[in-house]
Scaffold this active site. Structure first.
Site, PDB file in Angstrom:
ATOM      1  N   ARG A 104       0.854  -1.187   0.000  1.00  0.00           N
ATOM      2  CA  ARG A 104       0.000   0.000   0.000  1.00  0.00           C
ATOM      3  C   ARG A 104       0.888   1.234   0.000  1.00  0.00           C
ATOM      4  O   ARG A 104       1.736   1.394   0.874  1.00  0.00           O
ATOM      5  CB  ARG A 104      -0.875  -0.036   1.257  1.00  0.00           C
ATOM      6  CG  ARG A 104      -1.991   0.970   1.230  1.00  0.00           C
ATOM      7  CD  ARG A 104      -3.085   0.604   2.205  1.00  0.00           C
ATOM      8  NE  ARG A 104      -2.721   0.732   3.599  1.00  0.00           N
ATOM      9  CZ  ARG A 104      -3.560   1.120   4.548  1.00  0.00           C
ATOM     10  NH1 ARG A 104      -4.807   1.407   4.246  1.00  0.00           N
ATOM     11  NH2 ARG A 104      -3.185   1.209   5.791  1.00  0.00           N
ATOM     12  N   THR A 108      -0.714   7.644  -1.002  1.00  0.00           N
ATOM     13  CA  THR A 108      -2.010   7.631  -1.706  1.00  0.00           C
ATOM     14  C   THR A 108      -2.938   6.550  -1.135  1.00  0.00           C
ATOM     15  O   THR A 108      -4.131   6.556  -1.428  1.00  0.00           O
ATOM     16  CB  THR A 108      -1.806   7.309  -3.196  1.00  0.00           C
ATOM     17  OG1 THR A 108      -1.272   5.977  -3.293  1.00  0.00           O
ATOM     18  CG2 THR A 108      -0.837   8.280  -3.847  1.00  0.00           C
ATOM     19  N   ASP A 200      -1.421  -1.983  12.900  1.00  0.00           N
ATOM     20  CA  ASP A 200      -0.886  -2.522  11.651  1.00  0.00           C
ATOM     21  C   ASP A 200      -0.645  -4.022  11.824  1.00  0.00           C
ATOM     22  O   ASP A 200       0.272  -4.435  12.542  1.00  0.00           O
ATOM     23  CB  ASP A 200       0.416  -1.808  11.278  1.00  0.00           C
ATOM     24  CG  ASP A 200       0.866  -2.200   9.878  1.00  0.00           C
ATOM     25  OD1 ASP A 200       1.075  -3.414   9.643  1.00  0.00           O
ATOM     26  OD2 ASP A 200       0.988  -1.321   9.015  1.00  0.00           O
TER      27      ASP A 200
END
Ligand code: URA
Length: 209
Positions: A104, A108, A200
């Protein structure tokens, strides 16, 4: 429309709470991710077809059931999806394992594919695509599209924590893909993290933060 199912078995909820706790360390986090994946697969495989076979017990002949030999594949979305593979394989040891690598872009939040290796007969297999977090749905969408392009026909997406945004994205993009989660959380924050979530997943699985 694909089905969305929260597998909220008490053991799954209890284990997920431990994973969410920020004080849970890498070893426990990794073990529990695998345990939850195992419990989820136990639930998801309830509809596997059976066939009758004749066997002989010490007491005599009997007709019983065995799996009809449906072929399965598990495809983790790298890298966090790796944390769910062992759990799946404990229950379905004959499953083949494909890999799809997505990262990822931190700015963005767009997903990019960088690796793909699938069993050659993927089109004949029921495929469990696994990734702990369904956030925007961007990576899962890209992974499912890539798998479809390579012939996969029968896919289910199995995640630990889902955000409503991600569920909607998959439902809209793939009416033929059912989604299973251990929990449906509240929302995504501005950085694309699920809230309350568990942080995460990749970093916590591999101790990289
Ligand atoms: N990926 C993660 O690992 N965690 C989130 O909360 C969202 C995406």
């Amino acid at each position: 429309m694909g089905k969305f199912t929260v597998l909220n078995h008490p053991l799954i909820q209890h284990k997920l709470t431990i994973m969410r706790d920020k004080n849970t360390g890498t070893k426990d986090f990794r073990e529990i991710a695998s345990e939850i994946a195992e419990l989820m697969v136990y639930e998801i495989t309830r509809d596997l077809p059976l066939k009758s076979v004749e066997i002989e017990t010490p007491m005599g002949k009997t007709v019983q059931k065995e799996l009809a030999g449906k072929k399965l594949a598990v495809v983790p979305i790298l890298r966090a999806g790796l944390g769910m593979v062992d759990g799946v394989l404990r229950l379905v040891p004959a499953a083949k394992v494909g890999h799809i690598g997505m990262y990822r872009d931190e700015e963005t939040l767009e997903p990019h594919e960088y690796f793909l290796k699938l069993p050659p007969d993927i089109e004949q297999r029921d495929v469990f695509v696994v990734d702990p977090m369904l956030a925007t749905g961007g990576s899962a969408k890209m992974a499912i599209e890539a798998l479809k392009k390579h012939g996969a026909k029968n896919m289910r997406l199995v995640v630990l924590v889902a955000a409503p945004e991600g569920v909607k994205a998959i439902e809209e993009a793939f009416p033929d893909v059912d989604v299973y989660a251990a929990a449906l959380d509240d929302h995504l924050n501005d950085d694309g993290y699920i809230v309350p979530g568990l942080g995460d997943a990749g970093d916590r699985l591999f101790g990289t933060k």
